[in-house]
Design an enzyme around this catalytic site. Structure first.
Site, mmCIF file in Angstrom:
data_model
loop_
_atom_site.group_PDB
_atom_site.id
_atom_site.type_symbol
_atom_site.label_atom_id
_atom_site.label_comp_id
_atom_site.label_asym_id
_atom_site.label_seq_id
_atom_site.Cartn_x
_atom_site.Cartn_y
_atom_site.Cartn_z
ATOM 1 N N ASP A 195 34.918 31.350 51.402
ATOM 2 C CA ASP A 195 35.950 31.768 50.450
ATOM 3 C C ASP A 195 36.968 30.633 50.404
ATOM 4 O O ASP A 195 37.695 30.398 51.370
ATOM 5 C CB ASP A 195 36.578 33.082 50.932
ATOM 6 C CG ASP A 195 37.627 33.615 49.953
ATOM 7 O OD1 ASP A 195 38.181 32.815 49.190
ATOM 8 O OD2 ASP A 195 37.888 34.831 49.969
ATOM 9 N N TYR B 32 40.555 37.961 54.179
ATOM 10 C CA TYR B 32 41.273 38.786 53.212
ATOM 11 C C TYR B 32 40.856 40.238 53.460
ATOM 12 O O TYR B 32 39.695 40.510 53.730
ATOM 13 C CB TYR B 32 40.938 38.338 51.784
ATOM 14 C CG TYR B 32 41.526 39.269 50.769
ATOM 15 C CD1 TYR B 32 42.905 39.435 50.675
ATOM 16 C CD2 TYR B 32 40.721 40.017 49.931
ATOM 17 C CE1 TYR B 32 43.452 40.320 49.768
ATOM 18 C CE2 TYR B 32 41.265 40.897 49.022
ATOM 19 C CZ TYR B 32 42.633 41.045 48.946
ATOM 20 O OH TYR B 32 43.173 41.921 48.053
ATOM 21 N N LYS C 138 43.915 33.612 41.475
ATOM 22 C CA LYS C 138 44.961 32.861 42.172
ATOM 23 C C LYS C 138 45.188 31.499 41.483
ATOM 24 O O LYS C 138 45.603 31.467 40.359
ATOM 25 C CB LYS C 138 44.576 32.726 43.642
ATOM 26 C CG LYS C 138 44.145 34.065 44.282
ATOM 27 C CD LYS C 138 45.306 35.017 44.410
ATOM 28 C CE LYS C 138 44.958 36.475 44.675
ATOM 29 N NZ LYS C 138 43.703 36.859 45.212
ATOM 30 N N ARG D 222 27.563 41.245 29.746
ATOM 31 C CA ARG D 222 27.394 41.428 31.198
ATOM 32 C C ARG D 222 26.457 40.356 31.766
ATOM 33 O O ARG D 222 26.564 39.970 32.917
ATOM 34 C CB ARG D 222 26.862 42.842 31.491
ATOM 35 C CG ARG D 222 26.589 43.103 32.958
ATOM 36 C CD ARG D 222 26.625 44.598 33.310
ATOM 37 N NE ARG D 222 25.861 45.422 32.403
ATOM 38 C CZ ARG D 222 24.536 45.575 32.410
ATOM 39 N NH1 ARG D 222 23.808 44.949 33.305
ATOM 40 N NH2 ARG D 222 23.923 46.343 31.539
#
Ligand SMILES: Cc1ncc(COP(=O)(O)O)c(C=O)c1O
Length: 401
Positions: free
Chosen positions: A192, A120, A217, A67
């Site tokens: 973004d 988005y 993406k 993590r």
């Protein structure tokens, strides 16, 4: 510098993108493999208690607990920071993990945020619903109107969030102009960059402080992983990482490895995608069943000049308005044989969605209107297939409406 290790003598800043994605991480784990090894371990053994103390006390240590970091993350981070031209990068388990972690780090109750009317959908939800719950005021502005950004600035404005081109209508934000407003006032700009990719657009070169990607993406590129990337300065990365380890949007080592593999071919894929999408957009503009084509690479795009100024290529996504309404648009999408009806974008396969159908379950009519989504919109993400096969599929589907 070890003069026997030629990698130590490589200046990554001098490498072109095509070389960087193949060799930029060569020495990162220094474990003698050519193909990167997957470190599928949640935790890492210290050789002695002194080393353990050192591992536990080191921020963003790549071999302490996954993590916190992992050697495969380290490779991805190195390549992404170089591609975006930032000091460093962080990786997360999804694009939304990257966006949420960044926003929750950088704003506090009493702050004001400026964002776009078009984002988005999940980013829009953070702006509309989540930040206000935590006492952060948000003003949404029309992103094509730089004066609207200026008018929205208040003494407590802490952050401006931009997304360009914006999902799903490909409206462009003038990144340099936003930075020019923000910088003298000490406002952080977060971009973004998912829809562009670092090959087509480098917001940090224009002064943007934090550049975020849904690596699901273009960066992954094969529709087989979810991941997010945050490219920024050492100082902001440290603060965002502190939130990251509390929120825990961890990228699995396997997905990090797939992402790394995807990155190797990013410039090649983007080159083909840019060419295919531009050719298909031009072809679509000539078809009688189409009301309008939106693609930043077309001279007919209202912000084509701005797009040319800040982008090196225009990406995979084309938005179309089909002549007719919801039903005709449904028929077009259903008639495509080669191009699957599936969400996401930027991968090797072309994908299509009827935008109104995608979002009607999660957005109110009012939210859809604000986001500029009429019932006859289609979002087409163009892949790396042969352009003539793509044209043929689209043509037969248009004729079937
Ligand atoms: C522009 C943009 N930002 C962020 C996201 C969220 O990314 P992820 O699905 O990896 O969480 C998406 C997803 O479609 C997106 O299109």
């Amino acid at each position: 510098m070890n003069k026997h290790d030629p990698h130590e003598q490589l200046n990554l800043d001098e490498l072109r993108d095509e070389t960087l994605v193949v060799h930029g991480d060569d020495w990162v784990t220094n474990d003698g493999t050519v193909a990167p090894a997957i470190y599928y371990s949640a935790t890492f053994r210290a050789q002695n208690s002194a080393q353990f103390a050192e591992m536990a006390g080191t921020s963003r240590h790549p071999r302490y607990y996954t993590r916190y970091g992992n050697p495969v993350h380290e490779r991805v981070k190195k390549i992404m920071a170089e591609l975006e031209g930032t000091e460093t990068a962080l990786v997360t388990g999804s694009g939304m993990g990257a966006i949420a972690t960044t926003l929750l780090t950088l704003v506090s109750a009493g702050d004001h945020v400026i964002a776009q009317t078009r984002h988005y959908m999940s980013t829009a939800k953070i702006m509309d619903e989540m930040l206000p719950r935590f006492g952060v005021e948000v003003t949404l502005v029309e992103q094509a109107d730089i004066l609207a950004f200026e008018a929205a600035i208040r003494p407590n404005t802490k952050l401006i969030m931009v997304e360009s081109p914006a999902n799903p209508t490909l409206v462009i934000t003038d990144l340099a102009a936003v930075v020019e407003l923000a910088r003298p006032r000490g406002i952080i700009v977060v971009a973004d960059n998912t829809f562009a990719s670092p090959i087509n657009q480098r917001p940090h070169d224009l002064g943007v402080d934090v550049v975020i990607h849904s690596a699901t993406k273009y960066l992954g590129g094969h529709h087989d992983l979810t991941a997010g990337v945050i490219c920024t300065s050492e100082e902001l990365a440290e603060r965002i990482w502190q939130t990251h380890i509390s929120i825990g949007s961890v990228l699995s080592p396997m997905d990090a490895w797939l992402l790394l593999r995807g990155l190797r071919t990013l410039p090649l894929r983007i080159e083909r995608i840019n060419a295919n999408a531009l050719a298909l957009a031009k072809f679509l503009e000539e078809q009688p069943q189409i009301e309008r084509v939106y693609y930043p690479g077309l001279p007919s795009h209202p912000q084509h000049e701005l797009a040319k100024r800040q982008m090196r290529g225009f990406g995979a996504v084309i938005a179309l308005a089909i002549k007719g309404g919801y039903e005709e648009t449904q028929r077009f999408v259903s008639a495509l044989k080669l191009i699957p009806n599936a969400v996401s974008l930027g991968g090797i396969d072309s994908l299509v969605v009827h935008t109104a159908a995608m979002w009607e379950g999660v957005m109110t009519e009012e939210q859809m209107r604000t986001a500029g989504i009429p019932p006859n919109y289609v979002r087409l993400s163009v892949g790396i297939e042969h352009i003539e096969d793509l044209k043929a599929d689209v043509l037969q589907a248009l004729q079937a409406i």
